[in-house]
Structures are given as C-alpha cells and as structure tokens.
Write a protein that holds these residues in place. Sequence first.
Motif, PDB file in Angstrom:
ATOM      1  N   GLU A 173       0.826  -1.212   0.000  1.00 39.10           N
ATOM      2  CA  GLU A 173       0.000   0.000   0.000  1.00 39.10           C
ATOM      3  C   GLU A 173       0.859   1.260   0.000  1.00 39.10           C
ATOM      4  OE1 GLU A 173      -2.381  -0.500   3.448  1.00 39.10           O
ATOM      5  OE2 GLU A 173      -3.641  -2.087   2.580  1.00 39.10           O
ATOM      6  N   GLU A 174       1.945   1.254   0.774  1.00 39.94           N
ATOM      7  CA  GLU A 174       2.820   2.421   0.883  1.00 39.94           C
ATOM      8  C   GLU A 174       3.550   2.724  -0.421  1.00 39.94           C
ATOM      9  OE1 GLU A 174       5.697   2.249   3.965  1.00 39.94           O
ATOM     10  OE2 GLU A 174       4.240   1.858   5.550  1.00 39.94           O
ATOM     11  N   THR A 175       4.064   1.673  -1.063  1.00 40.52           N
ATOM     12  CA  THR A 175       4.996   1.866  -2.179  1.00 40.52           C
ATOM     13  C   THR A 175       4.384   1.619  -3.559  1.00 40.52           C
ATOM     14  OG1 THR A 175       5.781  -0.429  -2.143  1.00 40.52           O
ATOM     15  CG2 THR A 175       6.873   1.143  -0.660  1.00 40.52           C
ATOM     16  N   GLY A 176       3.266   0.906  -3.606  1.00 42.25           N
ATOM     17  CA  GLY A 176       2.674   0.558  -4.894  1.00 42.25           C
ATOM     18  C   GLY A 176       3.381  -0.573  -5.604  1.00 42.25           C
ATOM     19  N   ARG A 177       4.335  -1.216  -4.924  1.00 45.40           N
ATOM     20  CA  ARG A 177       5.065  -2.319  -5.533  1.00 45.40           C
ATOM     21  C   ARG A 177       4.404  -3.657  -5.205  1.00 45.40           C
ATOM     22  NH1 ARG A 177       7.069  -0.841  -9.608  1.00 45.40           N
ATOM     23  NH2 ARG A 177       8.017  -2.905  -9.657  1.00 45.40           N
ATOM     24  N   HIS A 178       4.827  -4.689  -5.935  1.00 44.50           N
ATOM     25  CA  HIS A 178       4.344  -6.043  -5.689  1.00 44.50           C
ATOM     26  C   HIS A 178       5.137  -6.603  -4.512  1.00 44.50           C
ATOM     27  CE1 HIS A 178       3.437 -10.287  -7.552  1.00 44.50           C
ATOM     28  NE2 HIS A 178       2.995 -10.159  -6.313  1.00 44.50           N
ATOM     29  N   VAL A 179       4.488  -6.716  -3.369  1.00 43.15           N
ATOM     30  CA  VAL A 179       5.146  -7.208  -2.159  1.00 43.15           C
ATOM     31  C   VAL A 179       4.412  -8.455  -1.682  1.00 43.15           C
ATOM     32  CG1 VAL A 179       5.923  -6.670   0.175  1.00 43.15           C
ATOM     33  CG2 VAL A 179       5.791  -4.851  -1.535  1.00 43.15           C
ATOM     34  N   GLU A 180       5.139  -9.553  -1.568  1.00 43.13           N
ATOM     35  CA  GLU A 180       4.566 -10.836  -1.164  1.00 43.13           C
ATOM     36  C   GLU A 180       5.119 -11.251   0.194  1.00 43.13           C
ATOM     37  OE1 GLU A 180       2.447 -13.049  -2.632  1.00 43.13           O
ATOM     38  OE2 GLU A 180       2.034 -11.825  -4.411  1.00 43.13           O
ATOM     39  N   ALA A 181       4.401 -12.159   0.861  1.00 37.30           N
ATOM     40  CA  ALA A 181       4.842 -12.693   2.152  1.00 37.30           C
ATOM     41  C   ALA A 181       5.084 -14.196   2.046  1.00 37.30           C
ATOM     42  CB  ALA A 181       3.798 -12.413   3.223  1.00 37.30           C
ATOM     43  N   PHE A 182       6.050 -14.655   2.832  1.00 38.44           N
ATOM     44  CA  PHE A 182       6.328 -16.087   2.930  1.00 38.44           C
ATOM     45  C   PHE A 182       6.579 -16.418   4.389  1.00 38.44           C
ATOM     46  CE2 PHE A 182       9.212 -19.677   3.265  1.00 38.44           C
ATOM     47  CZ  PHE A 182       8.622 -20.617   2.422  1.00 38.44           C
ATOM     48  N   GLY A 183       5.865 -17.411   4.912  1.00 41.07           N
ATOM     49  CA  GLY A 183       6.039 -17.819   6.297  1.00 41.07           C
ATOM     50  C   GLY A 183       6.679 -19.190   6.398  1.00 41.07           C
ATOM     51  N   GLY A 184       7.696 -19.310   7.247  1.00 44.32           N
ATOM     52  CA  GLY A 184       8.335 -20.611   7.430  1.00 44.32           C
ATOM     53  C   GLY A 184       9.623 -20.491   8.211  1.00 44.32           C
ATOM     54  N   ASP A 185      10.080 -21.622   8.760  1.00 41.13           N
ATOM     55  CA  ASP A 185      11.323 -21.682   9.517  1.00 41.13           C
ATOM     56  C   ASP A 185      12.465 -21.984   8.549  1.00 41.13           C
ATOM     57  OD1 ASP A 185      13.467 -22.191  11.160  1.00 41.13           O
ATOM     58  OD2 ASP A 185      12.402 -23.548  12.503  1.00 41.13           O
ATOM     59  N   LEU A 186      13.207 -20.955   8.204  1.00 36.90           N
ATOM     60  CA  LEU A 186      14.236 -21.065   7.173  1.00 36.90           C
ATOM     61  C   LEU A 186      15.453 -21.866   7.615  1.00 36.90           C
ATOM     62  CD1 LEU A 186      13.987 -17.403   5.900  1.00 36.90           C
ATOM     63  CD2 LEU A 186      13.282 -19.447   4.638  1.00 36.90           C
ATOM     64  N   SER A 187      15.508 -22.235   8.883  1.00 31.81           N
ATOM     65  CA  SER A 187      16.618 -23.072   9.339  1.00 31.81           C
ATOM     66  C   SER A 187      16.400 -24.541   9.010  1.00 31.81           C
ATOM     67  CB  SER A 187      16.807 -22.918  10.858  1.00 31.81           C
ATOM     68  OG  SER A 187      15.769 -23.566  11.578  1.00 31.81           O
ATOM     69  N   GLN A 188      15.191 -24.883   8.581  1.00 32.08           N
ATOM     70  CA  GLN A 188      14.850 -26.279   8.333  1.00 32.08           C
ATOM     71  C   GLN A 188      15.029 -26.651   6.861  1.00 32.08           C
ATOM     72  OE1 GLN A 188      14.202 -28.388  10.991  1.00 32.08           O
ATOM     73  NE2 GLN A 188      14.913 -26.504  11.972  1.00 32.08           N
ATOM     74  N   PRO A 189      15.415 -27.900   6.582  1.00 29.73           N
ATOM     75  CA  PRO A 189      15.661 -28.330   5.195  1.00 29.73           C
ATOM     76  C   PRO A 189      14.447 -28.088   4.294  1.00 29.73           C
ATOM     77  CG  PRO A 189      16.454 -29.989   6.731  1.00 29.73           C
ATOM     78  CD  PRO A 189      15.705 -28.982   7.555  1.00 29.73           C
TER      79      PRO A 189
END
Length: 282
Positions: free
Chosen positions: A68-84
């Motif tokens: 909303e602030e920037t007008g750019r395509h901003v996506e979210a990703f949820g997860g524990d990046l320490s895991q394989p």
Amino acid sequence: MTDNQANPIPGEVQVECQRFRGRAAIVTGAAKGVGVAIARRLAQEGADVLLADINKDGAAYSARKLSEETGRHVEAFGGDLSQPGVAEDMVQRALDKFGRVDALVNNAAALIRMRLVDFTEELLQLAVNGNMWTTLRCSRAVLPTMTAQHYGRIVNIGGEAWRTGTPFHTLLGGVGKGSMIGLTATIAGEVGEHGITVNCVSPSAIAVVPSDQGPGSGALNPVWNPPDVANELARIAASRAYGIPRSAHPSEIAAAVAFLASSEASFVTGQHIGVSGGRAML
C-alpha cells in the motif's frame, strides 16, 4: 501528522534514487524492525519484494502495508528457514511471483542474549539454527537462480558484538554474526565469476520505530533476553561515549544495504561494512 512525525527519530534517511526498477528481492526476518525497513527501501526504489519470516502473520501484515505504501508487488512467505527445504520453497515462491530473484538480504536471526553458562541445550540449538542455518540455507537456495541469471546480490546482516566483545552475545554475535563474516568472504570468492556479489552490513544499536512492529512483535522474549542482561547491556551502551551518540534509525541500515544490493555495487564483494555510528572502527 503521524506518530513518527510528531516524535521523529534522529537519522531517518530519505530515498532519492530508483536503482531497483525491474528487479526482485527477498528479505528474510522481515516481519518487523530493520527487516521491514530494508524491504521498504528496496520497494521504494522500485523492487518487487518477498518478505520472509517465521512469523507468518507478521510477514503478511507487513507485506500488505508495504504494498500500500509503495505501490510495488510485495509478497509474504512464512516458514522456519533453518529447516531443510524451506529456503528452496521461499526462492521458488519468489520466482513464481516475480520471475526472477536479483537480491537476497539475510536478516533473519534468533536474538538470544544471555550468559553462555545459562544456555540450555534447547536454546543452544535454537541459536545455532536461527543464526547460522538460516543464512547458509537461504544463500545456497538462491545461488542457482543467480548463477543462471549471471547476476545477483547477497547482503548478510551481521552485528558489531563480535568485534567489540559485547557480553551476552556469545551465540548471537560470536557464533552467529562472527561466522557470517567468514561465510560472506568465502561465498564471495566462489561466485564472483558469475556476476554475484556477497557482502555484510553490521549494525549496532537500532532505534525501534513503532509503526514497523507488526502483529506478534511485542517486547523482547524475556527467556531469550533476561531482564538483568538487558539492563546490563543498556548500562554498557550508555557508558560508551564515542562515535555518534545515538542509536541508528533503521533507514540508515537500509540505505547501506540498498547500495550493496544494487547494480552500482558491481565491484564490491567479500566486504564487511559497519553501520554502527563508530561503535567499532576499521
């Protein structure tokens, strides 16, 4: 008038360039704080950005807000990046959404500050996972794409505790951020011929901007940051009257990251830059 305008935090940096048009970036640990500030800066300069965090709701909230602030395509990703496998899923999500990944900012960390003798076995494992495996796995996951593009920027977010010997940072600073410096240099040596640069930015104290604290932020986890340790660290910080006598505004960290993540930094690799107001020099 916003809260930040009513009570400004010294040092806020204004954006005056557009270096990321047509580019896509991933910022980890981006549900709140300096991660959000870095993602905002890249989006303000024209990048599409994937915000990754173990706090899925916080990442989604911040992604909506930045879009909303920037007008750019901003996506979210949820997860524990320490895991394989999770980092590979994150990179694939970015490729599916943006078609490319030009920059990775390794900001995710387990902010556990306590005496080494007080670490339980569980906390030792959490600290190593959050501060080492995340950076290793994310860097490895993004390199095939960057190599195929013959272009890429990896920026690791370190910290000055490993250089200043700050107490209570054995796992966070000594093992986590300290090892990140060596990792930065050795990966840089491997991938330079493919048009990929790897650098590290180390902040010290960073001011909290309330508007950048999404759902689930709250105060520091008292198990990870015991009150007596927090008080002692505050005393140590107050006693060091050299350099610039204030905490960094998150945008000051983001500005340094944006340079290293841009095409302008084409001949800068394997470097460590302290953005700490002179807490550590040279």
